[in-house]
Design a protein around this motif. Structure first.
Motif, mmCIF file in Angstrom:
data_model
loop_
_atom_site.group_PDB
_atom_site.id
_atom_site.type_symbol
_atom_site.label_atom_id
_atom_site.label_comp_id
_atom_site.label_asym_id
_atom_site.label_seq_id
_atom_site.Cartn_x
_atom_site.Cartn_y
_atom_site.Cartn_z
ATOM 1 N N GLY A 1 -6.460 -0.021 1.069
ATOM 2 C CA GLY A 1 -6.721 -0.919 0.038
ATOM 3 C C GLY A 1 -5.806 -2.157 -0.148
ATOM 4 O O GLY A 1 -4.910 -2.188 0.239
ATOM 5 N N THR B 1 -15.451 -3.107 2.329
ATOM 6 C CA THR B 1 -16.141 -3.059 0.859
ATOM 7 C C THR B 1 -15.194 -3.988 -0.009
ATOM 8 O O THR B 1 -14.159 -4.063 -0.122
ATOM 9 C CB THR B 1 -16.402 -1.705 0.147
ATOM 10 O OG1 THR B 1 -17.017 -0.787 1.044
ATOM 11 C CG2 THR B 1 -17.130 -1.845 -1.238
ATOM 12 N N SER C 1 -20.811 -4.137 0.848
ATOM 13 C CA SER C 1 -20.176 -3.604 2.209
ATOM 14 C C SER C 1 -20.835 -4.105 3.437
ATOM 15 O O SER C 1 -21.884 -4.828 3.539
ATOM 16 C CB SER C 1 -20.153 -2.105 1.993
ATOM 17 O OG SER C 1 -19.648 -1.721 0.954
ATOM 18 N N TYR D 1 -4.318 -2.093 9.579
ATOM 19 C CA TYR D 1 -4.100 -0.888 9.537
ATOM 20 C C TYR D 1 -3.945 -0.356 11.156
ATOM 21 O O TYR D 1 -4.262 -1.297 12.083
ATOM 22 C CB TYR D 1 -5.818 -0.039 9.626
ATOM 23 C CG TYR D 1 -5.681 1.275 9.689
ATOM 24 C CD1 TYR D 1 -5.097 2.416 8.787
ATOM 25 C CD2 TYR D 1 -6.294 1.870 11.113
ATOM 26 C CE1 TYR D 1 -5.037 3.746 9.061
ATOM 27 C CE2 TYR D 1 -6.164 3.255 11.157
ATOM 28 C CZ TYR D 1 -5.706 4.219 10.271
ATOM 29 O OH TYR D 1 -5.799 5.631 10.332
ATOM 30 N N HIS E 1 -8.295 7.972 6.421
ATOM 31 C CA HIS E 1 -7.522 6.952 5.826
ATOM 32 C C HIS E 1 -8.373 6.125 5.248
ATOM 33 O O HIS E 1 -9.584 5.666 5.725
ATOM 34 C CB HIS E 1 -6.579 6.400 7.087
ATOM 35 C CG HIS E 1 -5.630 7.243 7.454
ATOM 36 N ND1 HIS E 1 -5.815 7.881 8.614
ATOM 37 C CD2 HIS E 1 -4.421 7.771 7.002
ATOM 38 C CE1 HIS E 1 -4.772 8.543 8.990
ATOM 39 N NE2 HIS E 1 -3.684 8.423 7.886
ATOM 40 N N VAL E 2 -7.762 5.465 4.219
ATOM 41 C CA VAL E 2 -8.573 4.267 3.493
ATOM 42 C C VAL E 2 -7.461 3.068 3.197
ATOM 43 O O VAL E 2 -6.331 3.656 2.778
ATOM 44 C CB VAL E 2 -9.320 4.494 2.075
ATOM 45 C CG1 VAL E 2 -9.603 3.597 1.340
ATOM 46 C CG2 VAL E 2 -10.461 5.548 2.537
ATOM 47 N N GLU F 1 -11.864 8.546 9.560
ATOM 48 C CA GLU F 1 -12.280 9.567 8.677
ATOM 49 C C GLU F 1 -11.280 10.295 7.805
ATOM 50 O O GLU F 1 -11.314 11.196 6.693
ATOM 51 C CB GLU F 1 -12.942 10.859 9.340
ATOM 52 C CG GLU F 1 -14.130 10.517 9.851
ATOM 53 C CD GLU F 1 -15.189 9.977 9.199
ATOM 54 O OE1 GLU F 1 -15.482 10.371 8.060
ATOM 55 O OE2 GLU F 1 -15.695 8.837 9.708
ATOM 56 N N ARG G 1 -15.838 0.326 7.981
ATOM 57 C CA ARG G 1 -16.640 -0.165 6.716
ATOM 58 C C ARG G 1 -15.949 -1.036 5.830
ATOM 59 O O ARG G 1 -14.423 -0.316 5.448
ATOM 60 C CB ARG G 1 -17.209 1.044 5.937
ATOM 61 C CG ARG G 1 -18.076 0.612 4.775
ATOM 62 C CD ARG G 1 -18.662 1.848 4.148
ATOM 63 N NE ARG G 1 -19.706 1.523 3.140
ATOM 64 C CZ ARG G 1 -20.815 1.236 3.249
ATOM 65 N NH1 ARG G 1 -21.639 1.080 4.612
ATOM 66 N NH2 ARG G 1 -21.844 0.986 2.198
ATOM 67 N N THR H 1 -20.336 -3.130 7.778
ATOM 68 C CA THR H 1 -20.048 -1.979 8.735
ATOM 69 C C THR H 1 -20.012 -2.601 10.201
ATOM 70 O O THR H 1 -20.861 -3.586 10.418
ATOM 71 C CB THR H 1 -20.938 -0.893 8.723
ATOM 72 O OG1 THR H 1 -20.748 -0.351 7.333
ATOM 73 C CG2 THR H 1 -20.337 0.238 9.528
ATOM 74 N N VAL I 1 -11.499 -2.985 0.198
ATOM 75 C CA VAL I 1 -11.248 -1.570 0.820
ATOM 76 C C VAL I 1 -11.897 -1.354 2.129
ATOM 77 O O VAL I 1 -12.848 -1.709 2.417
ATOM 78 C CB VAL I 1 -11.862 -0.372 -0.363
ATOM 79 C CG1 VAL I 1 -11.639 0.878 0.246
ATOM 80 C CG2 VAL I 1 -11.252 -0.429 -1.590
ATOM 81 N N LYS J 1 -12.391 1.497 5.334
ATOM 82 C CA LYS J 1 -12.375 2.397 5.788
ATOM 83 C C LYS J 1 -12.372 2.452 7.196
ATOM 84 O O LYS J 1 -13.388 1.851 7.980
ATOM 85 C CB LYS J 1 -13.626 3.358 5.410
ATOM 86 C CG LYS J 1 -13.516 3.700 4.031
ATOM 87 C CD LYS J 1 -14.705 4.502 3.591
ATOM 88 C CE LYS J 1 -14.712 4.825 2.049
ATOM 89 N NZ LYS J 1 -15.760 5.744 1.566
#
Length: 178
Positions: A98, A140, A163, A121, A95-96, A93, A138, A165, A87, A89
């Motif tokens: 997967g 994960t 995770s 992305y 969108h995510v 802020e 980030r 970052t 996942v 990020k």
């Protein structure tokens, strides 16, 4: 009346019972398994600036199963951990992303049109207004686990996540048509 009683004693060393079940050992080993934080690569690479409107590729380079064994006396449990989901990020802020697997490594020796990934992305805005002028990304990885024990028992273990970052710069460029 003579009651003869025959007592048989073991001739080898006495075996101690651990007091632990295979399930107990599996939980202990699961908590101690050295499950790593994801090592993430990107294209364009993180030390270079990406562009608005072009996909940023993500992939994890340490996507491998792990296993371990714990024992106490004759009781043991084997634990297997498998990375299951990625996942991302992307830092905007809203969108995510997967990904069902580790993503696909970008190969700079091949033309961009000949490559595909299911883990990217596309930023719609530059990172210029973000703190430090970059997006805080980030990543994960969720790990699933199973175990089996010396008594034939076994099952699933609760999922674990790891995770990492990092910062990612994205610029906006204007095209000129002549």
């Amino acid at each position: 009346m003579g009651d003869d009683v025959q007592v048989c004693l073991p001739t080898g060393p006495a075996k101690k019972r651990s007091g632990r079940s295979p399930a107990d050992l599996a939980i202990i080993k699961w908590s101690q398994l050295p499950i790593p934080a994801p090592r993430v690569r990107t294209a364009p690479p993180r030390h270079k600036t990406g562009l608005v409107g072009l996909p940023e590729w993500f992939w994890v380079t340490n996507w491998r199963s792990l296993s371990g064994r714990a024992s106490a006396g004759e009781v043991w449990a084997e634990v297997n951990a498998v990375p299951q989901r990625l996942v991302i990020k992307p830092g905007d802020e809203r969108h995510v992303v997967g990904c069902p697997g580790p993503g696909t490594a970008y190969d700079p020796s091949k033309p961009a049109a000949a490559q595909r990934t299911n883990c990217s992305y596309t930023y719609a805005r530059s990172s210029a207004t973000q703190p430090g002028g970059s997006y805080r990304v980030r990543v994960t990885v969720t790990w699933g686990g199973t175990w089996r024990g010396s008594d034939g028992s076994g099952g699933a273990l609760p999922p674990l996540t790891r995770s990492t970052t990092f910062r990612l710069r994205v610029a906006e460029a204007q095209g000129l048509y002549g």
